[in-house]
Design a protein around this motif. Structure first.
Motif, mmCIF file in Angstrom:
data_model
loop_
_atom_site.group_PDB
_atom_site.id
_atom_site.type_symbol
_atom_site.label_atom_id
_atom_site.label_comp_id
_atom_site.label_asym_id
_atom_site.label_seq_id
_atom_site.Cartn_x
_atom_site.Cartn_y
_atom_site.Cartn_z
ATOM 1 N N ALA A 167 -6.360 11.232 5.282
ATOM 2 C CA ALA A 167 -5.859 9.925 4.841
ATOM 3 C C ALA A 167 -6.469 9.457 3.637
ATOM 4 O O ALA A 167 -5.717 8.608 2.897
ATOM 5 C CB ALA A 167 -6.575 8.932 5.961
ATOM 6 N N CYS A 175 1.906 2.979 0.261
ATOM 7 C CA CYS A 175 0.940 3.559 0.899
ATOM 8 C C CYS A 175 1.096 5.151 0.762
ATOM 9 O O CYS A 175 0.077 5.931 0.660
ATOM 10 C CB CYS A 175 0.837 3.423 2.525
ATOM 11 S SG CYS A 175 -0.197 4.340 3.394
ATOM 12 N N VAL A 182 -0.568 5.800 15.953
ATOM 13 C CA VAL A 182 -0.728 6.925 15.294
ATOM 14 C C VAL A 182 -1.261 8.074 16.298
ATOM 15 O O VAL A 182 -2.102 7.859 17.131
ATOM 16 C CB VAL A 182 -1.826 6.816 13.907
ATOM 17 C CG1 VAL A 182 -1.775 8.181 13.305
ATOM 18 C CG2 VAL A 182 -1.158 5.740 13.225
ATOM 19 N N THR A 238 -1.495 -0.567 5.027
ATOM 20 C CA THR A 238 -2.215 0.418 5.243
ATOM 21 C C THR A 238 -2.410 1.587 3.761
ATOM 22 O O THR A 238 -1.237 1.226 2.959
ATOM 23 C CB THR A 238 -1.556 1.790 6.146
ATOM 24 O OG1 THR A 238 -0.086 1.738 5.687
ATOM 25 C CG2 THR A 238 -1.340 1.248 7.511
ATOM 26 N N ALA A 245 -5.687 -2.697 11.171
ATOM 27 C CA ALA A 245 -5.916 -1.384 11.122
ATOM 28 C C ALA A 245 -6.050 -0.797 12.563
ATOM 29 O O ALA A 245 -5.203 0.261 13.022
ATOM 30 C CB ALA A 245 -7.144 -0.801 10.496
ATOM 31 N N ALA A 288 -3.389 1.923 14.262
ATOM 32 C CA ALA A 288 -4.001 2.986 14.916
ATOM 33 C C ALA A 288 -3.594 3.500 16.329
ATOM 34 O O ALA A 288 -3.293 4.583 16.773
ATOM 35 C CB ALA A 288 -5.725 3.230 14.816
ATOM 36 N N VAL A 319 -7.067 5.299 9.974
ATOM 37 C CA VAL A 319 -6.021 4.247 9.310
ATOM 38 C C VAL A 319 -6.967 3.413 8.406
ATOM 39 O O VAL A 319 -7.834 2.628 8.799
ATOM 40 C CB VAL A 319 -5.430 3.571 10.255
ATOM 41 C CG1 VAL A 319 -4.502 2.579 9.519
ATOM 42 C CG2 VAL A 319 -4.545 4.448 11.079
ATOM 43 N N VAL A 336 -3.375 7.203 5.896
ATOM 44 C CA VAL A 336 -3.163 7.303 7.462
ATOM 45 C C VAL A 336 -3.391 8.935 7.537
ATOM 46 O O VAL A 336 -2.985 9.748 6.764
ATOM 47 C CB VAL A 336 -1.779 6.995 7.844
ATOM 48 C CG1 VAL A 336 -1.806 7.443 9.382
ATOM 49 C CG2 VAL A 336 -1.523 5.504 7.559
#
Length: 537
Positions: free
Chosen positions: A459, A312, A429, A442, A422, A426, A435, A445
């Motif tokens: 992201a 990611c 975060v 992921t 997701a 989230a 996300v 982000v």
């Protein structure tokens, strides 16, 4: 009206001739008592402590000798008596106090050694209501507070870790203890009773389901002094509350240098996130930097989940914190050590994995012996100038929500699985949070931006950067996207569409929900509404 002081100066050195010992934790008490007797100190004790000292061959007076009254009510009443508290509170250089002590045959007590009934241990071990109440100490805190108040003449010890310090001071002072030490011990005693009473009041609030008690106390025991806080010019300490929740506070550190303040904060964030994934269903790995995930994935094995999480954002993962929801095995360990990592936290680790990690002497390996329950109730607190913000832990789970499809197109089975994934991420975060997820990992982000549009763009850009590393197309193409809060306008959604997202999950609740849903329909996007927001600041 405030009580007036007589302004009698405290002496520097005070001889210790009589000590009262009454402890729940008896580790080291016999050795301490034996050393005190060798210095000519008379011992007074109660109940089980008195028995332990007598069994060790030490001469000890029972507290009832001082009070002239036996222990009654299963030991609930034994030290709550003028014969004890007069000996603790009497000001030796006050003529009236000396006369009262002589008139009522009250012997002075110069040293008090007490640790309290294990209320915190019983509370967090799941003891029932009567057992927990029975472990609320009354006489102990009363004596601690009395002795601490009269620290001008009395030394009070509540921590077995201070036994050696007191004995060394007695040696240096030829049987006397200095005022500075008595002050420090008094301060420690008051901190101990404050933490003890805080634990009791918190327990009562939980039992009675009082969400916002009029008075709120928090307490903890110093686990370690940190090298510094968030920055080198800030001092910091790590305190533990006794809560047995699996995580950084209760983990065993197998190797590596001392954790820093930021390490502990980030490791907590990592393990709380990865605990959202049931290890019985899937392996999961979270990679954290600055309390935000830069990669989260699930897979058939920890190694597979790690590789997907790393893909990611491999740049940000350098120097990160890695959390696993299953025991670390050799395959995963071998992958992780290929780049610089600060901390690995997992429920366990095989011997082979430990050997691989051991080659990186500064890499910390923490084992928790379990996963935290994401649905468990609890409190979080944050200080502000002049106050404390207290709230219940965000224990909402997407699996418990009544998800509503609000667009013409419903998500596919794979999209729905990724949408739930997701939204779990989230939740952890920093807001504003966006996300992107594809195939249980992921792929982008966006965290902590003032604008949700910026979070969506950041992201997507992260995904583009990761794609350039491997020479492929950004994985946001064909992904799903989660937002921690509603889209106030359609522009945030359109940014996600531009990045290639095909489905979105969000709390809903905006005045412009209809506008956002319409935009989703126009672009063939499936949208799911959760009804639950996950702001994180």
């Amino acid at each position: 009206m405030a009580v007036q002081s007589k302004n009698i100066p405290a002496p520097d050195l005070v001889p210790v001739r009589r000590a009262l010992l009454s402890v729940s934790d008896k580790d080291g008490i016999v050795d301490l008592a034996r050393a005190l007797v060798a210095k000519g100190v008379e011992l007074v004790s109660t109940g089980g402590t008195s028995k332990a000292l007598s069994n060790a061959g030490l001469a000890v007076r029972d507290v009832s000798d001082l009070t002239g009254f036996p222990e009654v009510m299963d030991g609930r009443v034994k030290t709550l008596h003028p014969g004890v508290h007069g000996g603790l509170l009497g000001i030796r250089d006050d003529k009236e106090h000396r006369q009262a002590m002589a008139e009522h045959n009250i012997a002075p007590i110069d040293l008090v050694v007490i640790n309290l009934y294990p209320f915190e241990e019983v509370r967090f071990s799941g003891g029932d209501y009567p057992a927990t109440v029975e472990n609320i100490d009354i006489g102990g805190p009363a004596m601690l507070r009395a002795a601490a108040k009269n620290h001008a003449y009395v030394a009070v010890v509540t921590d077995p870790g201070d036994y050696t310090r007191v004995l060394e001071a007695l040696d240096e002072g030829d049987g006397k203890l200095p005022y500075r030490l008595r002050q420090e011990l008094a301060a420690k005693a008051y901190a101990r009773t404050a933490a003890y009473d805080s634990a009791i009041s918190q327990w009562f609030a939980e039992q009675l389901e009082i969400e916002q008690p009029t008075w709120r106390g928090f307490g903890g025991r110093l686990k370690e002094v940190m090298r510094y806080g968030e920055n080198p010019h800030q001092a910091a300490g790590f305190y533990v509350t006794g809560d047995k929740r699996p995580g950084v506070a209760n983990a065993r550190q197998l190797q590596g240098k001392q954790l820093s303040y930021n390490n502990i904060n980030d490791t907590d964030a990592a393990f709380e996130l990865v605990s959202e994934f049931d290890p019985a269903k899937t392996a999961a790995v979270a990679i954290i930097k600055h309390a935000n995930p830069c990669g989260v994935a699930e897979g058939a094995t920890i190694a597979e989940a790690y590789r997907k999480a790393l893909a990611c954002d491999p740049v940000s993962a350098f120097g990160g914190i890695i959390a696993c929801n299953r025991a670390l095995d050799a395959e995963a360990a071998a992958e992780i050590v290929k780049i610089f990592t600060e901390v690995i936290i997992a429920p366990g680790a095989s011997e082979e994995a430990q050997e691989i990690i051991a080659a990186k002497k500064n890499l910390r390996l923490l084992l928790t012996d379990g996963i935290a329950d994401p649905r468990e109730k609890g409190l979080t607190a944050k200080t502000v100038a002049g106050g404390i913000l207290v709230q219940t832990r965000d224990n909402g789970s997407v699996d418990d929500l009544d998800l509503k499809v609000v667009t013409k197109r419903a998500p596919s089975e794979q999209e729905m699985a990724d949408l739930k994934f997701a939204f779990r991420v989230a939740k952890h975060v920093k807001s504003n949070a966006i996300v992107y997820v594809k195939d249980g990992a992921t792929v982008g982000v966006g965290a902590g931006q003032m604008s949700r549009v910026d979070s969506a763009r950041i992201a997507a850009r992260k995904a583009e950067d990761a794609a350039r590393e491997v020479g492929g197309e950004p994985l946001t193409k064909g992904s799903v996207v989660a937002s921690d809060a509603f889209f106030p306008f359609a522009d945030g959604l359109l940014s996600a569409v531009e990045a290639g997202a095909t489905a979105v999950i969000q709390p809903g609740g905006s005045m412009r929900d209809d506008e956002v849903i319409k935009a989703a329909d126009e672009h063939g996007i499936a949208m799911v509404i959760t009804g639950m927001r996950h702001f994180r600041h």
